[in-house]
Design an enzyme around this catalytic site. Structure first.
Site, PDB file in Angstrom:
ATOM      1  N   GLU A 186       0.824  -1.210   0.000  1.00 50.57           N
ATOM      2  CA  GLU A 186       0.000   0.000   0.000  1.00 50.57           C
ATOM      3  C   GLU A 186       0.857   1.258   0.000  1.00 50.57           C
ATOM      4  OE1 GLU A 186      -2.778  -0.156   3.251  1.00 50.57           O
ATOM      5  OE2 GLU A 186      -4.075  -1.622   2.252  1.00 50.57           O
ATOM      6  N   GLU A 274      -6.399  -7.186  -0.876  1.00 53.92           N
ATOM      7  CA  GLU A 274      -6.740  -6.978   0.537  1.00 53.92           C
ATOM      8  C   GLU A 274      -8.059  -6.227   0.660  1.00 53.92           C
ATOM      9  OE1 GLU A 274      -3.578  -5.603   3.149  1.00 53.92           O
ATOM     10  OE2 GLU A 274      -5.043  -4.417   4.291  1.00 53.92           O
TER      11      GLU A 274
END
Length: 348
Positions: A186, A274
């Site tokens: 991320e 995710e």
């Protein structure tokens, strides 16, 4: 005459039962079909083999679309992550939950992260990854090795370490057709798509020296939410590249789904590596209505998705209750509300 008819009927039934047993020898006849489901699940990676990207779609060796449905570990750096990396655990989530993919999340900076720890702990992390890869291979599951960028924000910060890591693991697993590589979890903190692309090119080249076909997944800006931005300027000159989108359903709603729609319309091959049904902190209230909308959208694209996380950590995003001390063989009563929702979705 009646006896002869009855005899023939019984003989026919016996032959039919024997035929089923021969075709499905590992299926217990008394388990209501669950054994048959487990056998089908166990052959998932074998049946689909080496995955590739065709246009915006992930496909198997036969060229047909493949939809990965997975579960992510919590960080294998912590005791809320690594104990669940074992064959019995993965078998439970395959046979009882309906997952066909496991994601091994290895943080780069947080507690004993790969880039900030010593050689002994790095070896433990690599050993845990190997345990996960071997278990997934044995069980016919796909496995994603995740370089879990978070507090480091910009993946270029540890680019040298990332290149060395992916050289090592891609060489070790070069013959494994069930391994995928997620090269930056991320990116955040203002990291631009140009930054990510520059990093990705270096790491992809390192992987391709050992593995010419493996699926490589790159993160996108703003905690892997800006897939629309990536779709306007995708990586060039590489094959079998995908782009990750992440969401937490209580926080990321219609405007974020629009980002995914735009990326899909632009032809970008996207996978959700995710997601959670709570808010972006990993805690707070669940929003199953929003989560259902995400699943419906991704299913319409035959797009893969992986849920966070296989853990009993006391937070909403955990799939197990904090009171569950098991590391495999999870029962329904061991599951959190998100866990129960997930099983219904995956086994529908």
């Amino acid at each position: 005459m009646w006896c002869n008819r009855r005899y023939r009927l019984l003989l026919y039934i016996a032959v039919l039962v024997l035929a089923v047993y021969v075709v499905f020898p590992s299926v217990p006849l008394q388990n209501g079909g669950e054994g048959m489901y487990a056998q089908a699940a166990s052959s998932f990676a074998a049946a689909n083999g080496q995955l590739s990207v065709k246009g915006r779609q992930l496909v198997g060796k036969n060229g047909k679309p493949v939809q990965l449905k997975g579960v992510s570990t919590h960080g294998i750096n912590w005791d809320v992550g690594y104990p669940y990396v074992n064959e019995a655990s993965f078998k439970t989530i395959r046979d009882k939950w309906g997952a066909n993919t496991i994601r091994l999340a290895m943080y780069t900076e947080e507690y004993n992260g790969y880039c900030v720890t010593d050689e002994e702990n790095r070896k433990k992390l690599l050993d845990t990854i190997d345990t996960g890869v071997q278990a997934a291979a044995k069980l016919g599951m796909y496995v994603i090795i995740d370089w879990h960028v978070l507090s480091d924000q910009n993946p270029k910060k540890h680019q040298k370490e990332a290149v060395a890591f992916f050289k090592k693991v891609s060489k070790k697993y070069s013959s494994y057709t069930n391994v995928l590589y997620e090269i930056c979890n991320e990116p955040n903190g203002g990291t631009t798509w140009d930054d990510i692309k520059s990093y990705a090119k270096k790491v992809i080249k390192a992987i391709r020296k050992n593995s010419s076909k493996a699926i490589i997944i790159t993160g996108t800006p703003t905690w892997s939410q800006d897939v629309d931005i990536a779709s306007e300027s995708p990586l060039k000159g590489f094959s079998n590249i995908m782009y990750s989108v992440h969401f937490y359903a209580a926080t990321h709603q219609d405007s974020y789904r629009e980002k995914l729609k735009k990326a899909y319309d632009n032809g970008l091959p996207v996978i959700c590596t995710e997601f959670g049904t709570c808010d972006a902190s990993g805690n707070g209230n669940y929003d199953f209505t929003s989560a259902d909308k995400w699943i419906k959208l991704m299913d319409s694209y035959k797009m893969g998705y992986v849920c966070w996380s296989l853990s009993n950590k006391p937070e909403s995003a955990s799939l197990l209750n904090p009171s569950c001390t098991k590391t495999s063989g999870y029962k329904k009563s061991d599951l959190s509300e998100q866990g129960k929702w997930l099983v219904k979705k995956y086994k529908k």
